[in-house]
Design a protein around this motif. Structure first.
Motif, PDB file in Angstrom:
ATOM      1  N   UNK A  84       3.947   0.199   4.809  1.00  0.00           N
ATOM      2  CA  UNK A  84       3.416   0.667   3.546  1.00  0.00           C
ATOM      3  C   UNK A  84       2.734  -0.346   2.937  1.00  0.00           C
ATOM      4  N   UNK A  85       1.564  -0.860   3.233  1.00  0.00           N
ATOM      5  CA  UNK A  85       0.605  -1.697   2.606  1.00  0.00           C
ATOM      6  C   UNK A  85      -0.342  -1.210   1.908  1.00  0.00           C
ATOM      7  N   UNK A  86       0.006  -1.626   0.392  1.00  0.00           N
ATOM      8  CA  UNK A  86      -0.950  -0.836  -0.637  1.00  0.00           C
ATOM      9  C   UNK A  86      -2.285  -1.512  -0.464  1.00  0.00           C
ATOM     10  N   UNK A  87      -3.245  -0.825  -1.105  1.00  0.00           N
ATOM     11  CA  UNK A  87      -4.901  -1.429  -1.094  1.00  0.00           C
ATOM     12  C   UNK A  87      -4.745  -2.784  -1.319  1.00  0.00           C
ATOM     13  N   UNK A  88      -5.549  -3.597  -0.489  1.00  0.00           N
ATOM     14  CA  UNK A  88      -5.794  -5.087  -0.714  1.00  0.00           C
ATOM     15  C   UNK A  88      -6.939  -5.440  -0.074  1.00  0.00           C
ATOM     16  N   UNK A  89      -7.610  -6.572  -0.432  1.00  0.00           N
ATOM     17  CA  UNK A  89      -8.999  -6.955   0.023  1.00  0.00           C
ATOM     18  C   UNK A  89      -9.233  -7.691   1.159  1.00  0.00           C
ATOM     19  N   UNK A  90     -10.269  -7.746   1.791  1.00  0.00           N
ATOM     20  CA  UNK A  90     -10.484  -8.650   2.885  1.00  0.00           C
ATOM     21  C   UNK A  90     -12.152  -9.103   2.702  1.00  0.00           C
ATOM     22  N   UNK A  91     -12.425 -10.430   2.819  1.00  0.00           N
ATOM     23  CA  UNK A  91     -13.803 -11.038   3.076  1.00  0.00           C
ATOM     24  C   UNK A  91     -13.710 -11.691   4.413  1.00  0.00           C
ATOM     25  N   UNK A  92     -15.049 -12.061   5.011  1.00  0.00           N
ATOM     26  CA  UNK A  92     -15.273 -12.793   5.977  1.00  0.00           C
ATOM     27  C   UNK A  92     -14.812 -12.729   7.135  1.00  0.00           C
ATOM     28  N   UNK A  93     -14.091 -11.451   7.516  1.00  0.00           N
ATOM     29  CA  UNK A  93     -13.419 -11.398   8.818  1.00  0.00           C
ATOM     30  C   UNK A  93     -13.555  -9.841   9.132  1.00  0.00           C
ATOM     31  N   UNK A  94     -13.142  -9.448  10.467  1.00  0.00           N
ATOM     32  CA  UNK A  94     -12.759  -8.108  10.816  1.00  0.00           C
ATOM     33  C   UNK A  94     -11.207  -7.891  11.343  1.00  0.00           C
ATOM     34  N   UNK A  95     -11.002  -6.732  10.892  1.00  0.00           N
ATOM     35  CA  UNK A  95      -9.309  -6.439  11.299  1.00  0.00           C
ATOM     36  C   UNK A  95      -9.620  -5.499  12.688  1.00  0.00           C
ATOM     37  N   UNK A  96      -8.529  -5.806  13.582  1.00  0.00           N
ATOM     38  CA  UNK A  96      -8.544  -5.030  14.885  1.00  0.00           C
ATOM     39  C   UNK A  96      -7.109  -4.456  14.885  1.00  0.00           C
ATOM     40  N   UNK A  97      -6.972  -3.234  14.768  1.00  0.00           N
ATOM     41  CA  UNK A  97      -5.657  -2.414  14.591  1.00  0.00           C
ATOM     42  C   UNK A  97      -5.421  -2.023  16.322  1.00  0.00           C
ATOM     43  N   UNK A  98      -4.235  -2.255  16.925  1.00  0.00           N
ATOM     44  CA  UNK A  98      -3.971  -1.538  18.333  1.00  0.00           C
ATOM     45  C   UNK A  98      -2.451  -1.317  18.260  1.00  0.00           C
ATOM     46  N   UNK A  99      -2.292   0.039  18.516  1.00  0.00           N
ATOM     47  CA  UNK A  99      -0.737   0.353  18.568  1.00  0.00           C
ATOM     48  C   UNK A  99      -0.207   0.726  20.022  1.00  0.00           C
ATOM     49  N   UNK A 100       0.903   0.470  20.185  1.00  0.00           N
ATOM     50  CA  UNK A 100       1.518   0.684  21.384  1.00  0.00           C
ATOM     51  C   UNK A 100       2.451   2.254  21.120  1.00  0.00           C
ATOM     52  N   UNK A 101       3.012   2.600  19.971  1.00  0.00           N
ATOM     53  CA  UNK A 101       3.516   3.646  19.445  1.00  0.00           C
ATOM     54  C   UNK A 101       3.544   3.589  17.877  1.00  0.00           C
ATOM     55  N   UNK A 102       3.493   5.075  17.558  1.00  0.00           N
ATOM     56  CA  UNK A 102       3.561   5.395  16.169  1.00  0.00           C
ATOM     57  C   UNK A 102       2.126   5.817  15.877  1.00  0.00           C
ATOM     58  N   UNK A 103       1.894   5.811  14.402  1.00  0.00           N
ATOM     59  CA  UNK A 103       0.729   6.371  13.891  1.00  0.00           C
ATOM     60  C   UNK A 103       0.746   5.627  12.454  1.00  0.00           C
ATOM     61  N   UNK A 104      -0.468   5.068  12.309  1.00  0.00           N
ATOM     62  CA  UNK A 104      -1.027   4.621  10.829  1.00  0.00           C
ATOM     63  C   UNK A 104      -2.080   5.190  10.107  1.00  0.00           C
TER      64      UNK A 104
END
Length: 320
Positions: free
Chosen positions: A73-93
């Motif tokens: 449960x990660x509340x709204x937060x910022x990012x600059x200058x990067x890319x995020x890559x999300x990869x799951x083995x199990x579960x759902x976000x």
């Protein structure tokens, strides 16, 4: 995912010298939140190595019983200058961002978010999740693109068989498969599942450096044994990588690669910049401005930024 450390390290990252053989990077445990926090295992960045290609951050988590930890449960937060890559083995976000994107991260599906000049998002494991397990990765953007427009991409790669392994390529090219997702620097990202006792040799770009993160193992990379949660680093110059599953059950790994990133970057909290001033400006605008937009649909307040260090920025993590 946010870096929710109360006192995140401030790092200046530079390309390192080539290291012969396979360098084994051990993870460190980082709790995400309070006393029932889910713990992640972080292998990038660290003092001995801060970049593999443009990959600058790697968190490995689970298998996590969400009935015990409460999940993510990660509340709204910022990012600059990067890319995020999300990869799951199990579960759902569930993912929500300031572009208005409402998407789900599911096993075997790539979610790639470009922060660029500024984006904010939230990440919450859904009620359909019993076990949460996966990786969260960041890619540093080169200077000419670090203030690009924010963006979100979703891609479902088709797994292919290669010898004794199943390969899912989510970025770049491997085993005859090329991901259609564009990148700002040459990159490779793939999940590789090895059959019990299998050995597979993969043709790779010799201009790339590579990192193999072991989820289930142990796995031998070019003769070096890697245990679960360890990351093996291979310097440029290799045109093949040989992986061997040393167990009698399937082994799962994530292979990362890219051309050495020839720029110094400063990482702090959820920002990638080129100077302390870049980071300070981003933090101030997150706390007081509208640079990062709003995330709608999250039940709760956004995540406040930690206090900046009072000491001057010092180079860390350089490999000689």
């Amino acid at each position: 995912m946010s870096n929710v450390e109360v006192k995140p390290a401030e790092l200046r990252c530079a390309p390192g010298a080539q290291v012969p053989g396979i360098e084994v990077l051990a993870p460190r445990d980082v709790p995400l939140g309070g006393p029932r926090a889910m713990t992640v295992r972080r292998t990038l960045p660290q003092r001995s190595r801060t970049l593999i290609g443009a990959w600058c951050f790697a968190d490995h988590y689970g298998p996590d019983d969400v009935s015990m930890t409460g999940g993510m449960d990660v509340a709204p937060h910022p990012h600059t200058g990067l890319q995020t890559v999300s990869w799951l083995f199990s579960g759902e976000i569930e993912h929500r961002d300031s572009l208005g994107t409402h998407a789900y991260v599911r096993p075997g599906e790539l979610n790639l978010m470009t922060g660029g000049r500024g984006i904010s998002h939230s990440e919450v494991s859904t009620g359909r999740t019993t076990v949460l397990h996966g990786v969260q990765l960041w890619v540093a953007l080169p200077a000419e693109h670090r203030l690009t427009d924010p963006d979100f991409r979703h891609h479902v790669p088709r797994p292919v068989e290669h010898g004794g392994a199943g390969v899912s390529v989510f970025l770049g090219t491997l085993a005859g498969v090329t991901s259609p997702v564009p990148t700002f620097t040459p990159l490779l990202g793939a999940e590789i599942v090895l059959a019990p006792g299998a050995t597979v040799t993969l043709t790779v770009d010799p201009a790339f450096e590579h990192g193999l993160l072991v989820d289930q193992g142990p796995v031998r990379l070019a003769g070096t044994l890697l245990h679960p949660a360890e990351l093996g680093y291979a310097c440029p110059g290799r045109d093949t990588l040989t992986l061997t599953n040393e167990s009698d059950t399937p082994a799962r790994t994530v292979l990362l690669g890219g051309t050495p990133f020839e720029e110094e970057i400063v990482m702090w909290w959820n920002f990638v910049g080129r100077s302390h001033a870049d980071i300070a400006e981003a933090r101030e605008e997150w706390m007081a401005g509208d640079r990062f937009g709003e995330v709608h649909g999250y039940d709760g307040d956004r995540l406040p930024a930690p206090e900046l260090p009072t000491v001057a920025l010092k180079p860390r993590g350089r490999v000689r």
